[in-house]
Design a protein around this motif. Sequence first.
Motif, short mmCIF file in Angstrom:
data_model
loop_
_atom_site.label_atom_id
_atom_site.label_comp_id
_atom_site.label_asym_id
_atom_site.label_seq_id
_atom_site.Cartn_x
_atom_site.Cartn_y
_atom_site.Cartn_z
N VAL A 13 -86.51 9.52 11.21
CA VAL A 13 -86.64 8.20 10.72
C VAL A 13 -87.66 8.25 9.40
O VAL A 13 -88.73 8.75 9.37
CB VAL A 13 -87.41 7.60 11.95
CG1 VAL A 13 -87.98 6.05 11.64
CG2 VAL A 13 -86.51 7.14 13.06
N ALA A 32 -89.03 2.68 15.32
CA ALA A 32 -88.96 4.11 15.14
C ALA A 32 -89.29 5.11 16.37
O ALA A 32 -88.65 6.09 16.57
CB ALA A 32 -90.12 4.24 14.14
N TYR A 51 -90.91 12.06 11.33
CA TYR A 51 -91.01 10.85 10.62
C TYR A 51 -91.11 11.05 9.40
O TYR A 51 -92.03 11.89 8.94
CB TYR A 51 -91.97 9.79 11.33
CG TYR A 51 -91.44 9.40 12.71
CD1 TYR A 51 -90.96 8.17 12.89
CD2 TYR A 51 -91.99 10.08 13.57
CE1 TYR A 51 -90.73 7.68 14.39
CE2 TYR A 51 -91.82 9.75 15.19
CZ TYR A 51 -91.01 8.60 15.27
OH TYR A 51 -90.84 8.38 16.67
N THR A 71 -92.68 9.03 5.61
CA THR A 71 -93.11 7.77 5.18
C THR A 71 -93.07 7.85 3.63
O THR A 71 -93.22 8.86 3.02
CB THR A 71 -94.68 7.23 5.65
OG1 THR A 71 -95.69 7.99 4.84
CG2 THR A 71 -94.54 7.31 7.01
N TRP A 116 -97.78 2.60 13.78
CA TRP A 116 -97.27 3.88 13.44
C TRP A 116 -98.08 5.09 13.60
O TRP A 116 -97.54 6.10 13.76
CB TRP A 116 -96.83 3.89 11.67
CG TRP A 116 -95.68 3.03 11.67
CD1 TRP A 116 -95.29 1.80 11.74
CD2 TRP A 116 -94.37 3.81 10.90
NE1 TRP A 116 -94.27 1.54 11.29
CE2 TRP A 116 -93.50 2.47 10.93
CE3 TRP A 116 -93.89 4.84 10.61
CZ2 TRP A 116 -92.08 2.53 10.46
CZ3 TRP A 116 -92.62 4.85 10.30
CH2 TRP A 116 -91.78 4.01 10.25
N THR A 125 -95.50 12.96 11.75
CA THR A 125 -95.26 12.21 10.56
C THR A 125 -95.46 13.25 9.42
O THR A 125 -96.47 13.75 9.35
CB THR A 125 -96.09 10.77 10.56
OG1 THR A 125 -95.92 10.15 11.55
CG2 THR A 125 -95.63 10.38 9.15
N LYS A 173 -82.57 5.58 9.74
CA LYS A 173 -82.20 6.70 10.77
C LYS A 173 -81.32 7.68 10.04
O LYS A 173 -80.16 7.34 9.84
CB LYS A 173 -81.60 6.10 11.98
CG LYS A 173 -81.11 7.08 12.94
CD LYS A 173 -80.57 6.22 14.18
CE LYS A 173 -79.78 7.69 15.28
NZ LYS A 173 -78.66 8.11 14.77
#
Length: 443
Positions: free
Chosen positions: A183, A208, A216, A218, A240, A247, A414
Amino acid sequence: MFAAVLALLGGLLLGWSGRAGAAGDPLISQGRAATASSTEGSSYAAGKAFDGSTSTRWASAEGKDPQWLRVDLGGNATVSRVKLSWEAAYAKAYRVEVSADGETWTTVAEEKAGNGGTDDWAGLAGKGRYVRMYGTARGTSYGYSLFEMQVYGVPDGGPSPTGPSPTGPSPTASTPAGAFTVVAAGDIAAQCTASDSGCAHPKTAALAQRINPRFYLTMGDNQYDDARLADFRNYYDKTWGAFKAKTHPVPGNHETYDPAGPLAGYKAYFGSIAYPQGKSWYSFDEGNWHFVALDSNAFDQSAQIDWLKADLAANSRKCVAAYWHHPLYSSGGHGNDPVSRPVWKILYAAGADLVLNGHDHHYERFAPQDPDGKATADGIVEIVGGMGGAEPYPIEQVQPNSQKRISGEYGVLKLDFTDSGYGWTYVGTDGRVKDTGPTYSCH
């Protein structure tokens, strides 16, 4: 009379045992070949109910009964549990059926007064290669729609029976080699919380987290406006931040506005997660993919450029994806940013496949192109995914090779990766797929 009572008692017991809890057998349907009596459109294909994602779904044609959804398990199996996760368009009446040949069906569970939500039929004793949901009465005026249909059981391990060939993948199809989901989003945490109905980043975070990917990404501007450490703690961390450990972030221009110093709050909040190799740029591998996380605030620094060249030269993975904040191409308010062109040239020369960016607050995908914007089959696919929670920007000047643009609808990317390629969907905070990109093979 006695026979009637026994029949009634048997029916009650069937209804009870069908929802008596989860069986301990493994999930055997995910990624398997699937077919359906109909689909509402290409975005709602049968396989969407077996892809392991609660943000995609199968949907039948509207207003027609009966309808069915079928999965081919690839061989005989003992089916002990079937779990159905309905979208708003649910079945009021349906049967769960099992077949060895795809022609003769045995009912293992039946619902006559469904009310949607999740139906979890456990304690089943079906045997066959094919399992289907056969809907006989819709619960709404629409069609039938399932986020997921999960079949649990134990494969026989013997030869597969012969039967009709399903449409789509071969009967032995399974989850593609090295498959994993990611994601991604950029431009995320405005200075607001879930108590504010207009606050979007709690909604994109919830989406998410429901998708539950391998990790994940960003694409910068993680925290607005000045990305102080206190702001990260008060806003980003409340949403988040729930999956911070999974992440892989990069900074945007707002991370440089911190009065404590450029990237000070960003570095203090993420720590080694954002600096795993001691710099604000780094790389990592997953399956057959090499991921390169870059700091586009520092594309003028030779240290990062030299590192990138050396990193790509040492890479042994077939597929390459890179992500940073400022896009080279964008149809949004910021437009094209030439600061990224030298990096594109390096990536293009290395055969990179995919670039993800934020900065402009909209969703956009481009056809494969070279660093000079010329469409070419061996080019890089760029996706702008800046709809993570900051105020949307309008589309202003459509750029060449731009294939799809969405502004005003918050959501996440996604991304589905395999050992040899990738594809993606843009999913809105309402859980609906807003766009499905092409499927590409790695260079």
